[in-house]
Design a protein around this motif. Structure first.
Motif, short mmCIF file in Angstrom:
data_model
loop_
_atom_site.label_atom_id
_atom_site.label_comp_id
_atom_site.label_asym_id
_atom_site.label_seq_id
_atom_site.Cartn_x
_atom_site.Cartn_y
_atom_site.Cartn_z
N TRP A 1 1.01 -1.35 0.26
CA TRP A 1 -0.12 -0.03 -0.10
C TRP A 1 0.77 1.31 -0.03
N ALA A 2 2.16 1.15 0.49
CA ALA A 2 2.80 2.45 0.51
C ALA A 2 3.29 2.67 -0.62
N ALA A 3 3.76 1.69 -1.60
CA ALA A 3 4.27 1.94 -2.92
C ALA A 3 3.05 2.31 -3.83
N ALA A 4 1.88 1.94 -3.63
CA ALA A 4 0.61 2.22 -4.39
C ALA A 4 0.31 3.76 -4.18
N SER A 5 0.50 3.87 -3.01
CA SER A 5 0.08 5.44 -2.53
C SER A 5 0.91 6.53 -3.21
N ALA A 6 2.16 6.07 -3.66
CA ALA A 6 2.95 7.05 -4.41
C ALA A 6 2.96 6.80 -5.82
N ASN A 7 2.26 5.89 -6.23
CA ASN A 7 2.06 5.36 -7.77
C ASN A 7 1.09 6.73 -8.26
N PRO A 8 1.95 7.00 -9.66
CA PRO A 8 1.10 8.06 -10.32
C PRO A 8 -0.48 7.95 -10.56
N ALA A 9 -1.08 6.38 -10.47
CA ALA A 9 -2.19 6.10 -10.81
C ALA A 9 -3.13 6.57 -9.54
N THR A 10 -2.60 6.92 -8.51
CA THR A 10 -3.20 7.14 -7.04
C THR A 10 -3.40 8.92 -6.99
N GLN B 1 -4.58 22.07 -10.72
CA GLN B 1 -3.31 22.41 -9.97
C GLN B 1 -3.14 21.44 -8.91
N VAL B 2 -3.81 20.50 -8.61
CA VAL B 2 -3.86 19.35 -7.64
C VAL B 2 -3.89 17.93 -8.24
N PHE B 3 -4.57 17.42 -8.92
CA PHE B 3 -5.06 16.13 -9.41
C PHE B 3 -4.73 16.34 -10.75
N LEU B 4 -3.75 15.15 -11.13
CA LEU B 4 -3.46 14.89 -12.47
C LEU B 4 -3.75 13.67 -12.74
N HIS B 5 -4.51 13.33 -14.14
CA HIS B 5 -4.53 11.88 -14.60
C HIS B 5 -3.46 11.28 -14.68
N PRO B 6 -3.32 10.04 -14.35
CA PRO B 6 -2.10 9.15 -14.59
C PRO B 6 -1.35 9.08 -15.71
N THR B 7 -2.02 9.27 -16.66
CA THR B 7 -1.38 9.62 -18.06
C THR B 7 -0.50 10.86 -18.08
N GLN B 8 -1.21 12.00 -17.44
CA GLN B 8 -0.38 13.13 -17.25
C GLN B 8 0.86 13.02 -16.46
N ARG B 9 0.57 12.64 -15.14
CA ARG B 9 1.56 12.45 -14.14
C ARG B 9 2.97 11.82 -14.70
N LYS B 10 2.68 10.62 -15.35
CA LYS B 10 3.52 9.85 -16.05
C LYS B 10 4.45 10.69 -16.66
N LYS C 1 -2.50 19.42 -22.41
CA LYS C 1 -1.11 19.70 -22.61
C LYS C 1 -0.31 20.93 -21.71
N THR C 2 -1.28 21.86 -21.99
CA THR C 2 -0.76 23.30 -21.22
C THR C 2 -0.71 22.88 -19.75
N ILE C 3 -1.43 22.12 -19.21
CA ILE C 3 -1.46 21.66 -17.81
C ILE C 3 -0.09 20.92 -17.47
N VAL C 4 0.08 19.97 -18.41
CA VAL C 4 1.23 19.05 -18.28
C VAL C 4 2.45 19.96 -18.34
N ALA C 5 2.54 20.94 -19.26
CA ALA C 5 3.64 21.66 -19.49
C ALA C 5 4.13 22.60 -18.26
N LEU C 6 3.17 22.99 -17.42
CA LEU C 6 3.08 23.79 -16.35
C LEU C 6 3.59 22.98 -15.13
N HIS C 7 3.00 21.90 -15.12
CA HIS C 7 3.65 20.73 -14.06
C HIS C 7 5.09 20.35 -14.20
N ARG C 8 5.33 20.08 -15.72
CA ARG C 8 6.62 19.79 -15.93
C ARG C 8 7.72 21.11 -15.64
N VAL C 9 7.41 22.27 -15.57
CA VAL C 9 8.23 23.24 -15.48
C VAL C 9 8.32 23.26 -13.69
N LYS C 10 7.28 23.08 -13.16
CA LYS C 10 7.42 22.96 -11.62
C LYS C 10 8.13 21.62 -11.07
#
Length: 736
Positions: free
Chosen positions: A220-229, A250-259, A279-288
Motif C-alpha cells: 500500500w505504501a508503494a501504491a500511494s506513491a504511484n502516479p495512478a493514485t 493544480q492538484v490532481f493529474l490524470h495518471p497519463t499526465q502525471r507519468k 497539454k498546457t497543464i502538463v507543461a506547467l507541471h513539468r516546469v514545476k
C-alpha cells in the motif's frame, strides 16, 4: 527499537474526496481543514475519535458533530482521506466501501458500492413516489455481454464492480454509473461502448497508465506513491481547495499526465493530444517538476515559451498559482518573438528598426514585385520561401540556400528558380534595410544566428569557459509547439545544451493555425520512440461535440513535428451533453436571425460564457453591429483577447485559439469562406500547397468547434462548407 510515534503523519486527499468536501457548507469545509491540521499533529487526539472500521484498513475520525472522515491506512502513520460523510452514513453499512490496489495500474481505488448501486437502480422508481411500482421493463441486452470478466479486469476495470457492470443495459445506465466509479473503469467502459475493439482499448486506454513494474497488490505504501493514485501532494493544496483558489488541475493529474510530468528523459521529449487534453497543464507541471530540482540560486535556468504573447501572460499567471512565487522566480516566461527581440537588443544591433507584421510584409512583397515587373513568382510564394526556407534555415549565402531543404513547401523548384529567387529576396531585403524596417521572422533569424555563434564559442572553450560563457538555459519547455517556425526551433536548440530533460514540447498539429512546418530532427531535436507520448482524454468538451469536431478533420493528414503522421485515434471525452446544432440560411443577412435566435434560446449569455466565431474580420464587424442593434452586448476578441470579460464575445477563428466558452456559435461556415476561395488557384498550380492550405482551414474550424464546453451551433449561408459532412446535418434535421 525505533519510536515511530514521533514520525510526521502523512494525510493526503484522494481525488474524489475533494468534490465531497466542496459540496459541504463553508463552515463544514473549513472544519475539514482544521481536522487535517489536528490529525497531522496527533491522530490519537481524544477529540478526533479515530477508530478502525470492522478490522479493515478503513478508519473513521470526527470532523464535526455531524461529519466523519473516512480514512484509508496505507502505511505507518500514512493515511488517505477517501470520503467525508454524515455520521449516520458511516456505520450503517461498512461493507459499502471497497478498496484495492488496481493490478494493472498499481494505483489505489476506493469505491462506494452503495453510490454505484444507486446510480443504476435509483432510476427504476419514479421520482417523488417511492411506493410506486414501475411497469416491468423490457429486458434489453446488457451493454458488455460480449466481454468476459477476465477481459474487463485485464483492461483495468475494478473487480468489485463487475456484478454492477453486468446490469448496465442503456446509455443512461452507463452515464450514471461512470460518474461514481474509478477513472480507469469509466474510461474503459466508455471506450468499449464507443465501439472500440478490445485491442484498441488496451492500446489507447490501458497501456498508457499501466505500471512500469509488476504490481504488488499488498504494497500500500508503494501504491500511494504511484502516479495512478490521484492525491494531493502537500498541505497547501488542501487549504487552497477549501478556499476555492485552486482549480482541480493544480492538484490532481490524470495518471497519463502525471507519468509524463514526472518522467526523467535522456533528452528532448514531446507530448501531444487533442484540444482540452491538458497539454498546457502538463507543461506547467513539468516546469514545476524541473524547478523543484534546481540547485539554489537567483537566476532563471528554465525557459517557458510559446508562440502567442497572450498565452505567455496566461502561463505566467497559472505557474504562479501552481508553483508559488519562489519557484516561478526561477523561470523565464516569454513568448518566442519577444525572446528573439530581447536577444537581438542585447547584441546592440538594429535596435532602431521598426517591426512590421506578416500582413504588412506580404503587402510590401506585392508592391515590390509590381515595381520590379516580376511575374514568375507571386508574392505569397516568395514571402513563404523567404520566411520558411531562407530565414528558416538561416541561409545567408546563395550556396547555403541551394543546399537548403524545402520539406513541406509545395511543388519542387529548379536550380534556375532558386537562383532567381535568391536574387529577388536579396533585393527585397536590401529595400527593407534601406527603410529601416524588418519582420519578426528576420528578428528570429538574427537571434538564432547570435545564439548559434554563442553556442560555438561555448563548445570551443570547453571546460575553460567557466562562469563567463554559459548556455542561457538548462531546460526549455514549449507550449503550443505546432505554431513555431524552423527559425524558432534553431534558436531554442542553441540556447540549451543537449542532455537530460533539455527540451520538453507540448503541441498538437491538428491545431496549427500558421504556415509553420518543421521536422524537429533536422534542427537537432530528437523526440522519437519513448520520448513521445499522447494524451487522449478531453476535459473541456462533451462527447457529442468532440465526435462532431473530429469528423470535421476527415480527409486530412497531419504531421507529428518529426516527419511522421499524427493522429487523434483514441481522442475521447468522459463528459455528456446535447448534440450540436447545424442550420443554413439563404443569405448572410438571413443568417443573422439564426445567430440572434440561438443566443436568445440559450439565454443568460451576457456574462462572457457565449461566443460567436466567424471566418473574417469583416464578418466580426457585421455580427457586432447586429447584436448591438438587437440589444445584446457584444465584445470583440482582439489580438490580446476579449477587451472585456462580460458580453457575447465575437472574433475570427484565429482569435479563438487558447479560449474556452460554455457555448459557441460558428457562423459563416459557408463554401468559399471555409475553406477560403483564395486558395483555389493552388489546386492545379501547386496541389501540395493546396492541400496544406485546406488542412490549415480545417484546423481553424476544428479549433473553433473545440472551444465549446457544453453547446455548439454551426450556421452557414448559401452552400455549406465542404468540411461539414452531410451526415451531421441530416442527423440534426432528424432530431428537429
Amino acid at each position: 527499537m525505533t519510536d515511530t510515534s514521533q514520525r510526521p503523519v502523512i494525510l493526503q486527499i484522494l481525488d474524489r474526496a475533494d468534490k465531497e468536501i466542496l459540496a459541504l457548507s463553508r463552515a463544514d469545509a473549513g472544519a475539514v481543514y482544521n481536522f487535517q491540521s489536528k490529525f497531522r499533529q496527533n491522530p490519537q487526539a481524544h477529540g478526533l475519535r479515530l477508530k478502525q472500521l470492522k478490522g479493515s484498513r478503513l478508519y473513521s475520525a470526527r470532523v464535526t458533530d455531524a461529519y466523519r472522515a473516512i480514512l484509508l491506512n496505507v502505511g505507518e502513520r500514512h493515511f488517505l482521506l477517501v470520503s467525508v460523510r454524515h455520521r449516520s452514513d458511516v456505520y450503517d453499512d461498512l461493507d459499502r466501501y471497497s478498496y484495492q490496489i488496481n493490478r494493472v495500474t498499481g494505483g489505489i481505488e476506493v469505491i462506494d458500492l452503495a453510490a454505484v448501486g444507486d446510480s443504476i437502480v435509483g432510476r427504476l422508481l419514479p421520482a417523488g413516489d417511492p411506493a410506486a411500482v414501475p411497469e416491468k421493463p423490457v429486458k434489453a441486452p446488457a451493454l458488455f455481454d460480449s466481454y468476459t470478466d477476465q477481459q474487463l479486469t485485464d483492461l483495468g476495470v475494478a473487480e468489485p464492480l463487475l456484478p454492477s457492470i453486468r446490469r448496465l443495459r442503456t446509455d443512461d445506465d452507463l452515464l450514471r454509473f461512470v460518474d461514481c466509479v474509478p477513472a480507469l473503469t469509466a474510461d474503459v467502459l466508455l471506450a468499449l461502448h464507443d465501439e472500440k475493439t478490445y485491442d484498441e482499448v488496451l492500446d489507447l486506454v490501458t497501456t498508457p497508465v499501466k505500471a512500469d513494474d509488476p504490481v504488488d497488490t499488498d504494497d500500500w505504501a508503494a501504491a500511494s506513491a504511484n502516479p495512478a493514485t490521484q492525491v494531493t501532494t502537500d498541505d497547501s493544496a488542501l487549504q487552497a481547495i477549501l478556499a476555492e483558489s485552486f482549480a482541480r488541475w493544480q492538484v490532481f493529474l490524470h495518471p497519463t499526465q502525471r507519468k509524463v510530468v514526472n518522467h526523467p528523459y535522456p533528452g528532448s521529449a514531446r507530448v501531444s493530444g487533442g484540444p482540452g487534453t491538458g497539454k498546457t497543464i502538463v507543461a506547467l507541471h513539468r516546469v514545476k517538476y524541473l524547478a523543484e530540482r534546481l540547485e539554489p540560486g537567483k537566476d532563471k535556468p528554465i525557459l517557458l515559451t510559446t508562440f502567442n504573447r497572450n498565452l505567455a501572460a496566461d502561463l505566467r499567471s497559472r505557474l504562479l498559482d501552481l508553483a508559488g512565487a519562489d519557484l516561478s522566480a526561477r523561470v523565464d516566461i516569454v513568448n518566442i518573438d519577444k525572446l528573439a527581440s530581447r536577444i537581438v537588443n542585447e547584441a546592440g544591433t538594429d535596435t532602431k528598426r521598426r517591426v512590421i507584421d506578416e500582413a504588412a510584409a506580404l503587402k510590401r512583397w506585392n508592391t515590390f514585385l509590381l515595381e520590379l515587373g516580376e511575374r514568375r513568382f507571386d508574392a505569397e510564394f516568395l514571402n513563404a520561401e523567404w520566411a520558411h526556407v531562407i530565414l528558416g534555415q538561416a541561409a545567408t549565402t546563395r550556396d547555403e540556400y541551394f543546399r537548403a531543404r524545402r520539406v513541406g513547401r509545395g511543388k519542387p523548384i529548379t536550380r534556375d528558380d532558386r537562383d532567381a529567387i535568391w536574387q529577388i529576396t536579396e533585393r527585397f531585403t536590401k529595400e527593407l534595410d534601406s527603410e529601416g524596417v524588418w519582420t519578426w521572422r528576420q528578428i528570429a533569424a538574427r537571434a538564432a544566428r547570435l545564439e548559434l555563434d554563442r553556442e560555438a564559442r561555448i563548445q570551443a572553450a570547453g571546460d575553460t569557459a567557466g562562469q563567463t560563457l554559459r548556455y542561457r538555459y538548462q531546460h526549455i519547455v514549449v507550449d503550443e509547439a505546432q505554431d513555431l517556425s524552423p527559425t524558432h526551433w534553431r534558436l531554442l536548440r542553441a540556447m540549451t545544451p543537449i542532455g537530460p530533460d533539455d527540451i520538453f514540447i507540448a503541441g498538437d498539429t491538428h491545431q496549427r493555425l500558421y504556415d509553420n512546418q518543421v521536422a524537429l530532427s533536422t534542427v537537432g531535436i530528437n523526440i522519437r520512440g519513448r520520448r513521445s507520448s499522447r494524451l487522449t482524454i478531453s476535459y473541456r468538451t462533451t462527447r457529442e461535440i468532440l465526435k462532431v469536431a473530429t469528423q470535421l478533420l476527415t480527409g486530412e493528414t497531419y504531421d507529428d513535428l518529426d516527419g511522421g503522421t499524427d493522429t487523434l485515434n483514441g481522442y475521447r471525452s468522459l463528459l455528456h451533453g446535447a448534440p450540436p446544432t447545424f442550420r443554413g440560411a439563404p443569405t448572410w443577412a438571413q443568417e443573422r436571425d439564426l445567430i440572434i435566435g440561438q443566443l436568445r434560446a440559450w439565454a443568460n449569455t451576457s456574462d462572457g460564457s457565449a461566443a460567436v466565431c466567424v471566418p473574417t474580420r469583416e464578418y466580426v464587424s457585421d455580427v457586432i453591429q447586429w447584436l448591438t442593434d438587437d440589444g445584446i452586448q457584444a465584445v470583440e476578441i482582439g489580438p490580446d483577447g476579449p477587451v472585456r470579460p462580460d458580453g457575447v464575445h465575437v472574433g475570427t477563428m484565429h482569435r479563438f485559439k487558447g479560449l474556452e466558452y460554455q457555448r459557441v456559435i460558428i457562423a459563416g461556415a459557408s463554401d468559399g469562406l471555409v475553406p477560403r476561395r483564395a486558395i483555389d488557384h493552388y489546386r492545379d498550380a501547386d496541389p501540395k500547397r493546396y492541400q496544406q492550405e485546406r488542412a490549415r482551414d480545417r484546423s481553424r474550424l476544428f479549433v473553433a468547434a473545440t472551444r465549446a464546453r457544453d453547446d455548439l451551433a454551426v450556421f452557414w449561408h448559401g452552400p455549406r462548407s465542404p468540411f461539414l459532412p452531410a451526415s451531421l446535418v441530416q442527423q440534426d434535421a432528424a432530431r428537429s
